[in-house]
Scaffold this motif. Sequence first.
Motif, PDB file in Angstrom:
ATOM      1  N   UNK A 146      -7.971   6.676   1.649  1.00 19.26           N
ATOM      2  CA  UNK A 146      -6.662   6.867   2.285  1.00 19.26           C
ATOM      3  C   UNK A 146      -6.827   7.382   3.714  1.00 19.26           C
ATOM      4  N   UNK A 197      -0.004  17.708 -22.525  1.00 27.16           N
ATOM      5  CA  UNK A 197      -1.108  17.723 -21.550  1.00 27.16           C
ATOM      6  C   UNK A 197      -1.940  18.986 -21.656  1.00 27.16           C
ATOM      7  N   UNK A 246      -4.180  15.935 -13.121  1.00 28.10           N
ATOM      8  CA  UNK A 246      -4.071  14.774 -12.253  1.00 28.10           C
ATOM      9  C   UNK A 246      -4.580  15.073 -10.868  1.00 28.10           C
ATOM     10  N   UNK A 251       1.080   6.351  -6.994  1.00 27.83           N
ATOM     11  CA  UNK A 251      -0.088   7.161  -7.349  1.00 27.83           C
ATOM     12  C   UNK A 251       0.260   8.640  -7.269  1.00 27.83           C
ATOM     13  N   UNK A 252       0.939   9.024  -6.195  1.00 28.07           N
ATOM     14  CA  UNK A 252       1.252  10.443  -6.007  1.00 28.07           C
ATOM     15  C   UNK A 252       2.203  10.951  -7.085  1.00 28.07           C
ATOM     16  N   UNK A 270       0.041  11.284 -10.217  1.00 24.30           N
ATOM     17  CA  UNK A 270      -0.893  12.409 -10.085  1.00 24.30           C
ATOM     18  C   UNK A 270      -0.133  13.704 -10.369  1.00 24.30           C
ATOM     19  N   UNK A 271       1.064  13.779  -9.836  1.00 17.06           N
ATOM     20  CA  UNK A 271       1.888  14.967 -10.071  1.00 17.06           C
ATOM     21  C   UNK A 271       2.237  15.149 -11.534  1.00 17.06           C
ATOM     22  N   UNK A 272       2.271  14.044 -12.279  1.00 14.38           N
ATOM     23  CA  UNK A 272       2.584  14.121 -13.703  1.00 14.38           C
ATOM     24  C   UNK A 272       1.327  14.307 -14.546  1.00 14.38           C
ATOM     25  N   UNK A 273       0.186  14.528 -13.890  1.00 16.52           N
ATOM     26  CA  UNK A 273      -1.030  14.836 -14.622  1.00 16.52           C
ATOM     27  C   UNK A 273      -1.932  13.650 -14.905  1.00 16.52           C
ATOM     28  N   UNK A 274      -1.718  12.542 -14.206  1.00 16.10           N
ATOM     29  CA  UNK A 274      -2.562  11.370 -14.412  1.00 16.10           C
ATOM     30  C   UNK A 274      -3.630  11.309 -13.320  1.00 16.10           C
ATOM     31  N   UNK A 275      -4.792  10.777 -13.663  1.00 14.15           N
ATOM     32  CA  UNK A 275      -5.779  10.474 -12.632  1.00 14.15           C
ATOM     33  C   UNK A 275      -5.689   8.987 -12.305  1.00 14.15           C
ATOM     34  N   UNK A 276      -6.217   8.627 -11.148  1.00 12.16           N
ATOM     35  CA  UNK A 276      -6.109   7.256 -10.667  1.00 12.16           C
ATOM     36  C   UNK A 276      -7.455   6.564 -10.828  1.00 12.16           C
ATOM     37  N   UNK A 332       0.715   3.965  -2.970  1.00  6.11           N
ATOM     38  CA  UNK A 332       0.402   5.384  -2.769  1.00  6.11           C
ATOM     39  C   UNK A 332       1.515   6.273  -3.305  1.00  6.11           C
ATOM     40  N   UNK A 341       0.839  -1.211   0.000  1.00  4.80           N
ATOM     41  CA  UNK A 341       0.000   0.000   0.000  1.00  4.80           C
ATOM     42  C   UNK A 341       0.863   1.246   0.000  1.00  4.80           C
TER      43      UNK A 341
END
Lengths: 356, 823
Positions: B504, B489, B494, A124-125, A128-134, A121, A117
């Motif tokens: 979380x 982008x 994101x 994921x973070x 997310x910082x690179x513009x991706x959604x999870x 995480x 986990x």
Amino acid sequence: MAEPAAKRRLEELGAEAEAAVAATGAASELEDVRVRYLGRRSELTAALRSIGDLPAEERGAVGQAANAVRVRLEEMIAERVASLEADELERRLEQDRVDVTLLGDPAFPTGHLHLVSEIRRELEDVFVGLGFTVLEGPEVEYEYYNFTALNHPPSHPARLPQDTFYLSDRVLLRTHTSPMQVRAMEAGGPPIYVVVPGRVYRPDTPDATHVPMFHQLEGLAIDEDITLGDLRGVLLEFARAVFGPSRQVRLRPGYFPFTEPSVEVDVSCFVCDGTGAVGSERCPTCKGEAWIEILGAGMVDPNVLGYVEDSGYDPERVQGFAFGMGIERIAMLKYGVPDLRMLWENDVRLLEQFGA
Amino acid sequence: MRVPVAWLRSYCDPGLSAAEIADVLTMSGIKVERLHRAGVGDPSAFVIGRVLDAERHPNADRLSVCRVDDGSGEPRTIVCGAPNVAGGQTVAVARPGAVMPDGTELGEAKLRGVRSSGMILAEDELGIGTDHSGILVLEEDGLPPGTPLAEALAIADELIEVEITPNRPDAMGVYGVARDVHAVTGAPLAEDPTAFDVEPAGADRAEEHAHVEIADTEVCLRFTARVFEDVEVGPSPPWLKQRLMAAGQRPISNVVDITNYVMLTCGQPLHAFDLDEVRGSRIVVRRAREDEAMTTLDGVERRFSSDVALVCDSEGPSGIAGVMGGQVSEVSAKTTRVLMEAATWVGPNIMRTSRALGLRTEASARFEKGLHPELAMAGQRLAARLMVELCGARLVPGTLDAYPRPVAPRRVKLRLGRIGSLLGEPMPEDEVHTVLERLGFEVAPDGSGRLAAVVPPSRDGDVQREADLIEEVARIHGLDRLPATLPARRRAVGRLRPAQRLRRRLEDALRDRGLSEVVAYSFTSPSALDRLRVDPADALAIRNPLSEEGSVMRPLLLPGLLDAARHNAAHGRPGLRLFESAHVYAAAGAGEGGDGSDPVQMAEAAPRGALPARERHHLAGLLTEAAPSTWRAEARVADFYAARGLVEALLAIAGVEWRAEPGARPFLHPGRSATVRGAADGRELGWIGELHPLVAREWEVPAAAAFELDADAIDELEPDRGQDGYRDLTSFPAVVQDIAIVVDEGISAARIEAAVRAGAGDLLRSVRIFDLYRGEQLGAGRKSLALRLEFRAPDRTLTDAEVAARRSEIEAALAEIGGALRA
């Protein structure tokens, strides 16, 4: 003019009282002193009360003297009180001393997130910082999403029951997080930038490097002008965020049915800094290779886009990349966990090492 | 696959070290797993020698004492045990100090009283063959004694072990690997060894000797055969044996070795039949009859399903197509007539057969990747040359060729602009041409930024579209030379969704309250569900589980937590606080939320987003101890209220109003368990409870409390997490009053609270039970509760009269449930 006797007496009294105050050793004694010299029945109080009885020419001087003595005494007592209280506090604090080396009050000692986990995480973070959604998706999956729409021909060996858990003819436990590529594209048109962490399953008999359940993180980016160079840049950022700022990534040709070109991605070894050696010994992490194979990736195969053309993914108009990595592999690399099976044993002696 | 570097260099020598060649291969698509040396140590200790004379050892009948000229001027004395040693032979000699392939170092030794200074070698001792019946006798070939042996024999070699991806059957041959080296480095590539045929001899025709037929075209695309007569079966020459040995194949006989050599060269497996043992001189390709059996070359009798393709003669099976031949027509020392088969099998069929039989061979590993039918004739050509050259055979004119649907060469168009737009870096047109031509494509530019490429047969399976051609160009150009850029982008942002952030938070809350997260298998055993008194028939079953232990998908997280508790208790850690956050599974349509489709009956059509099962994300915890003992406090037992406290915390974080209803699940203590329901719509959110003592005993854990919540359900409630806005709680003081009431034991705290609230009306801000008392003076079946009431008005300071009025209303409401104020 000679000093009146009353005034002299007052000065004597003042000196006597001052000595008494100085001699006190505790707040309670001080109260006795106060009562004795300033109380209603004290000589000073009596003197003040009897000023009126004095001859008129003495009244002023005696009155002033009496008041001076009183004020002085009150000040002295206040000072003495403060001093004694400070002493007493000092003593009490000394008595209250504790063993500071004993453990603190662990009414609720904190627990730990599972290593998987924690890494999930972290990944994921980063993305997310690179513009991706999870996104997350179903683990019980249709063969269609797991294989067919990912360009696996009907005869592809991964479809065989030796490599895939089946619940029915067309329903299986997903063998990778890649089916969410197709589900995500069906659900929303381009551009799309998603990562999909989650559990995946393969019927591997458990050993040190195989377990029938593990975790992957899938990535998908589709837009009009996504290039293989963009894949390289995104994965370089990922590698540096996870393995350290001086990491490099290396792309090698690979093969996956649902990407073309397909690449295998290596990261420069973070233990030996990409030299292959630790001191004079071969690096144990990269086995002297200087590079560590970390994930598979590639440009999304036009055939895969063809399955979602209705949702706006015309392979002549849009393109993009996909990648998939094993979360446990990263855990094993980063933390040196030697045996995958330990991760699901849930032994608290392992759990308590991570994720605090 | 093992690629001997010396063999590879014979086709393309880029002037690089083996390690550099390995790097070239890895970076262009053939992953090198390992690079190692094979054969002897320092080759300079091995030379050509001439046996001057050989005499019987004075003290041993089987030993000979030889004087050997090894070019050093002084003949050296070597004691030799080989029966075939004789004066005049040209032999391989190891001088003292030589390191043998197995790593041992040769010293001088006295053998039965005679000093032996060196060794005359057999081929197995050099690692270039398997023969140990006698020493290796070399052709004279004008090699003077003292010549380094390495000039005559490849006694030291480097091996590159490569992993070939399924799309590259062409790289399953050394020449195919050499082609990639050529494409990357530009070093010259030798002529394709399969390009030349041999002239047949004789006036007869192959058709007069044998007949081939494909009876099932779904398993065989092409079947070619050639006939050889006057075949002399014997050992292969040393160079051939060495190449096979280096590649990991045992030399057997020249005919069999030729089939293997051709396969290792170009990737096309062959099979040699003793034509005199092919019954009826007739080959028919068909699928097996159910339960048909045959003994394969490895001496194992095998039974086949009706999916297996067989090569049969007129009486029955003589080989498993593409996997392994049969003993019946095996080439032997007596063989003089050979039928050489080169066929093209359907890859997936071979893979199924190989897997079903548990028999993966060099041949099946190649066929399963899918070979092009043109390759069969390429293999025939090279094999024919070697049959004539090495076995003295006569090639009978004509090739038997069953090829029902000939495949035309594939043409693929490429827009040059697409290369740059896909890779992120444009590539000069002449580089594209050069790369494709080196890879064997015929390239025809059309002068307008496009070109058409004719795909070589060996690459036909992999290169069919524009994207595939771009991959070819990219991998030879070097993927690692591409720029590292980030996507533009334009419209993507994101972030975690609220549900993901909430999950979380909840996990962190449990962690911070002392629970450790576990990850347990998503599958469990039906017996575990039985022990929980949950019907396993309702759980999704896996058809092909690894074991009964993991044969159903878990419908709740509790069994994994119990397993973890048992494991830790058994390892001396009884006091546990564990949680898991993961999916649980049920058939689609079970409960609300599924799409109603039965997974077993799902049609083949695209599911269009449908879900085959009902999956929910759950959050569950298990405590066998609520808090550990410390040097100044006892351990807190894990009881109902310990678990409830956690649920209260989680649902407060989630902002969910909820209530607990008594009684919950069959695996819980019936009097100490509750169903958790949303206050708004009564939706079930989960359960809390102490484990049923019998369940705890089954898992060998002490008494424990647990809870399980449906995180998806919590999310679906769209709880507002304190987002109502500001409320003024500071401008006017609150009035706090404590009351004690006595009620019947059966009246729940929830009913008391409801009564208090009903009586108190809007002014009551909170009510909290802070004491519970049972005692003799209350009488049996009665309990006393102390309540702290907080009254507050948002717009004024409350007067005593207002509060007193509320309080008497509360007393009246409590009286209705049998409650009396305690003095």
